[in-house]
Scaffold this motif. Structure first.
Motif, mmCIF file in Angstrom:
data_model
loop_
_atom_site.group_PDB
_atom_site.id
_atom_site.type_symbol
_atom_site.label_atom_id
_atom_site.label_comp_id
_atom_site.label_asym_id
_atom_site.label_seq_id
_atom_site.Cartn_x
_atom_site.Cartn_y
_atom_site.Cartn_z
ATOM 1 N N VAL A 165 0.876 -1.180 0.000
ATOM 2 C CA VAL A 165 0.000 0.000 0.000
ATOM 3 C C VAL A 165 0.907 1.222 0.000
ATOM 4 C CG1 VAL A 165 -1.870 1.227 1.168
ATOM 5 C CG2 VAL A 165 -1.760 -1.280 1.289
ATOM 6 N N PRO A 166 1.289 1.711 -1.181
ATOM 7 C CA PRO A 166 2.196 2.869 -1.259
ATOM 8 C C PRO A 166 1.607 4.071 -0.529
ATOM 9 C CG PRO A 166 1.947 1.825 -3.408
ATOM 10 C CD PRO A 166 0.923 1.198 -2.512
ATOM 11 N N GLY A 167 2.451 4.746 0.211
ATOM 12 C CA GLY A 167 2.013 5.929 0.942
ATOM 13 C C GLY A 167 1.382 5.643 2.282
ATOM 14 N N ALA A 168 1.250 4.364 2.662
ATOM 15 C CA ALA A 168 0.691 4.032 3.975
ATOM 16 C C ALA A 168 1.616 4.541 5.075
ATOM 17 C CB ALA A 168 0.503 2.528 4.103
ATOM 18 N N SER A 169 1.011 4.907 6.208
ATOM 19 C CA SER A 169 1.819 5.424 7.320
ATOM 20 C C SER A 169 2.599 4.321 8.021
ATOM 21 C CB SER A 169 0.915 6.134 8.334
ATOM 22 O OG SER A 169 -0.040 5.225 8.873
ATOM 23 N N LEU A 170 2.203 3.067 7.808
ATOM 24 C CA LEU A 170 2.826 1.936 8.484
ATOM 25 C C LEU A 170 3.644 1.123 7.481
ATOM 26 C CD1 LEU A 170 3.049 0.296 11.138
ATOM 27 C CD2 LEU A 170 0.978 -0.920 10.463
ATOM 28 N N GLY A 171 4.893 0.844 7.821
ATOM 29 C CA GLY A 171 5.767 0.071 6.949
ATOM 30 C C GLY A 171 6.155 -1.247 7.572
ATOM 31 N N LEU A 172 6.532 -2.202 6.712
ATOM 32 C CA LEU A 172 7.000 -3.514 7.168
ATOM 33 C C LEU A 172 8.438 -3.696 6.700
ATOM 34 C CD1 LEU A 172 6.278 -6.186 8.574
ATOM 35 C CD2 LEU A 172 5.564 -7.068 6.340
ATOM 36 N N ARG A 173 9.324 -3.955 7.652
ATOM 37 C CA ARG A 173 10.753 -4.033 7.360
ATOM 38 C C ARG A 173 11.316 -5.334 7.931
ATOM 39 N NH1 ARG A 173 13.615 1.665 8.090
ATOM 40 N NH2 ARG A 173 11.929 2.031 6.619
ATOM 41 N N LEU A 174 12.357 -5.847 7.286
ATOM 42 C CA LEU A 174 13.029 -7.065 7.758
ATOM 43 C C LEU A 174 14.483 -6.760 8.039
ATOM 44 C CD1 LEU A 174 13.096 -10.183 8.243
ATOM 45 C CD2 LEU A 174 13.666 -10.419 5.825
ATOM 46 N N VAL A 175 14.941 -7.136 9.234
ATOM 47 C CA VAL A 175 16.340 -7.005 9.627
ATOM 48 C C VAL A 175 16.886 -8.399 9.903
ATOM 49 C CG1 VAL A 175 17.951 -6.129 11.356
ATOM 50 C CG2 VAL A 175 16.066 -4.679 10.583
ATOM 51 N N LEU A 176 17.937 -8.761 9.198
ATOM 52 C CA LEU A 176 18.590 -10.052 9.402
ATOM 53 C C LEU A 176 19.764 -9.890 10.358
ATOM 54 C CD1 LEU A 176 18.446 -11.140 5.688
ATOM 55 C CD2 LEU A 176 17.153 -12.174 7.549
ATOM 56 N N VAL A 177 19.964 -10.873 11.225
ATOM 57 C CA VAL A 177 20.999 -10.774 12.250
ATOM 58 C C VAL A 177 22.090 -11.814 12.004
ATOM 59 C CG1 VAL A 177 19.448 -9.826 13.998
ATOM 60 C CG2 VAL A 177 19.664 -12.306 13.764
ATOM 61 N N PRO A 178 23.288 -11.576 12.536
ATOM 62 C CA PRO A 178 24.387 -12.535 12.346
ATOM 63 C C PRO A 178 24.023 -13.909 12.890
ATOM 64 C CG PRO A 178 25.207 -10.444 13.220
ATOM 65 C CD PRO A 178 23.716 -10.376 13.287
ATOM 66 N N CYS A 179 24.359 -14.946 12.113
ATOM 67 C CA CYS A 179 24.036 -16.310 12.518
ATOM 68 C C CYS A 179 24.939 -17.279 11.770
ATOM 69 C CB CYS A 179 22.568 -16.621 12.222
ATOM 70 S SG CYS A 179 22.109 -18.337 12.556
ATOM 71 N N PRO A 180 25.606 -18.210 12.478
ATOM 72 C CA PRO A 180 26.478 -19.172 11.790
ATOM 73 C C PRO A 180 25.719 -20.128 10.887
ATOM 74 C CG PRO A 180 26.232 -19.748 14.110
ATOM 75 C CD PRO A 180 25.618 -18.399 13.945
ATOM 76 N N ASN A 181 24.395 -20.246 11.066
ATOM 77 C CA ASN A 181 23.611 -21.151 10.236
ATOM 78 C C ASN A 181 23.046 -20.475 9.002
ATOM 79 O OD1 ASN A 181 23.889 -23.494 11.829
ATOM 80 N ND2 ASN A 181 22.400 -22.681 13.265
ATOM 81 N N ALA A 182 23.280 -19.178 8.843
ATOM 82 C CA ALA A 182 22.774 -18.472 7.675
ATOM 83 C C ALA A 182 23.673 -18.725 6.469
ATOM 84 C CB ALA A 182 22.693 -16.977 7.971
ATOM 85 N N THR A 183 23.139 -18.483 5.281
ATOM 86 C CA THR A 183 23.894 -18.706 4.050
ATOM 87 C C THR A 183 24.512 -17.430 3.502
ATOM 88 O OG1 THR A 183 21.987 -18.325 2.607
ATOM 89 C CG2 THR A 183 22.293 -20.562 3.467
ATOM 90 N N GLY A 184 24.022 -16.273 3.935
ATOM 91 C CA GLY A 184 24.502 -15.004 3.406
ATOM 92 C C GLY A 184 23.665 -14.448 2.277
ATOM 93 N N SER A 185 22.731 -15.234 1.760
ATOM 94 C CA SER A 185 21.882 -14.754 0.662
ATOM 95 C C SER A 185 20.425 -14.616 1.072
ATOM 96 C CB SER A 185 21.996 -15.708 -0.529
ATOM 97 O OG SER A 185 21.633 -17.020 -0.165
ATOM 98 N N GLU A 186 20.152 -14.687 2.374
ATOM 99 C CA GLU A 186 18.767 -14.580 2.849
ATOM 100 C C GLU A 186 18.119 -13.261 2.450
ATOM 101 O OE1 GLU A 186 20.593 -17.786 5.201
ATOM 102 O OE2 GLU A 186 21.225 -15.751 4.687
ATOM 103 N N HIS A 187 18.909 -12.177 2.435
ATOM 104 C CA HIS A 187 18.316 -10.871 2.112
ATOM 105 C C HIS A 187 17.811 -10.832 0.673
ATOM 106 C CE1 HIS A 187 22.499 -10.560 0.820
ATOM 107 N NE2 HIS A 187 22.154 -9.562 0.039
#
Length: 431
Positions: A49-71
């Motif tokens: 919904v462009p222009g909505a006052s509320l946004g949804l964001r994703l923050v990825l955190v350091p993790c040895p089980n991650a692959t590095g391409s999750e973002h």
């Protein structure tokens, strides 16, 4: 009954954010994506919904089980107005304004990784804080709400924090509701091959499972194979890991498969259907049996009620340093990784307890775990035996379903997120 809303002093449509925090591919597909999609259905959220006052964001955190391409995987979903990769987490804590616009009000939601990272992030941004606790809520003091998976997590929470906690259920339980496929798999029985998503597991899993498929196809000519492609890998990478570029592959006889359309064809002629749609729950739920490595995929299969054999071939310990926690970190030290990594991994396997999530959850052996110097011939014979006894497979599937819990956890968690938002930011999406 839903907990009473947290009082808000914000009026009007002042901008606010929902920040989901997570780590690896399993958590993204089974926790983050379902919640993000439901929040978009319930609330007017950017970017849908462009222009909505509320946004949804994703923050990825350091993790040895991650692959590095999750973002990259999460960005492709189109559900977030910003996705911050794990390498930017510490710079974000130090200087948030250099990493996007952060309004005064928001909610940080823990959905994987180390719970302390969300403590730091919510404190740094001045946002409210919600943790989904699968087994234990480690920092309830700094949470406005704690969403508990079940009684085990609730029992470990001190009474003084019970007034801010709510038992929502298992997020995995909703996978079965979302797994209905409009494209049924023809013929069968179907066997799913899940070699993993990280390179350390793929190096072993790809050549091992390709040979296993060849041998199982010889034992049961009518058997068909499905390989769900992890979003963090490619078909070309799978082919490379089956060949001379992978030193582990020389121990196995499958060879490099050719791609023909949506299939891989091994040199022995075994056809393996590729499923490049992610998540592949609709196709996986139609399989009679899965051959899988350890990891979040065992939780997904369990939630879908798919019988499985969990494989850990320990004859390749030098490349299987994909453990979590401090053991995995030490095993990755550049100068000592080979010596210490092998020693620690061997120690952990001897003192391992259960490795598959259904077994960990039940505290007993629900699905077989094959750990040791296992060979494709033995696994193919065992798989053929399971397929020859469908009543045993049905009993395993029913056992898995009994562990799953009732659907509705995603909706309950979305309720808690909405209650922590400023009143003026909660608006229904258009249409």
């Amino acid at each position: 009954m839903v907990p009473a809303p947290v009082p808000s002093t914000v009026e009007g449509d002042e901008p606010a954010l929902i920040v989901l925090v997570s780590n690896g591919p399993g958590e993204l597909s089974t926790w983050v994506r379902p919640l993000a999609r439901l929040l978009h259905r319930r609330l007017a959220l950017r970017p849908l919904v462009p222009g909505a006052s509320l946004g949804l964001r994703l923050v990825l955190v350091p993790c040895p089980n991650a692959t590095g391409s999750e973002h990259r995987v999460a960005s492709a979903w189109g559900l977030f107005d910003q996705v911050l990769p794990a390498r930017r987490f510490w710079p974000l804590l130090l200087q948030p304004r250099r990493h996007g616009s952060w309004p005064r009000h928001g909610v940080v939601v823990f959905l994987g990784g180390d719970q302390f990272w969300t403590v730091l992030l919510s404190a740094r941004l001045g946002y409210r804080h919600l943790t989904y606790a699968e087994w234990v809520a480690r920092w309830p003091r700094w949470n406005d709400r704690v969403a508990l998976m079940g009684p085990a997590a609730a029992a470990r929470l001190r009474p003084r924090w019970r007034d801010r906690s709510w038992e929502v259920g298992d997020l995995m339980a909703d996978l079965s509701e979302a797994s209905r496929s409009d494209e049924p798999l023809a013929g069968g029985p179907w066997v799913a091959l899940l070699p993993g998503s990280k390179r350390a597991k793929l190096q072993v899993g790809v050549p091992f499972l390709l040979e296993t498929a060849d041998r199982l196809a010889a034992l049961r000519p009518g058997c068909r194979f499905l390989l769900p492609l992890a979003p963090t890998t490619t078909v070309a990478e799978l082919q490379a890991l089956a060949g001379a570029a992978n030193p582990v592959a020389r121990h196995y006889g499958a060879g490099v498969p050719l791609r023909q359309g949506n299939r891989l064809i091994t040199p022995a002629g075994t056809e393996i259907l590729l499923c490049e749609q992610h998540p592949a729950h609709g196709s996986l739920s139609q399989c009679s049996l899965a051959l899988t490595t350890v990891g979040a995929n065992t939780a997904e299969l369990g939630a879908l009620g798919v019988p499985m054999i969990v494989l850990v071939p320990t004859q390749h310990l030098q490349v299987m340093q994909a453990w979590d926690g401090w053991l995995g970190l030490v095993a990755r030290l550049p100068l000592l990784r080979r010596l210490i990594g092998v020693a620690l991994t061997a120690w952990r396997l001897r003192h391992r307890g259960f490795l598959a999530w259904p077994n960990i959850s039940a505290g007993r052996l629900v699905v077989p775990e094959r750990v040791g110097a296992i060979e494709p011939a033995a696994i193919a014979a065992e798989a053929a035996d399971w397929l020859d006894h469908p009543t045993r497979l049905a009993a395993m599937a029913e056992d898995l379903r009994s562990l799953r819990g009732r659907p509705g956890a995603v909706a309950a968690l979305a309720d808690l997120v909405a209650e922590l938002l400023p009143a003026g930011a909660v608006q229904r999406p258009p249409g």
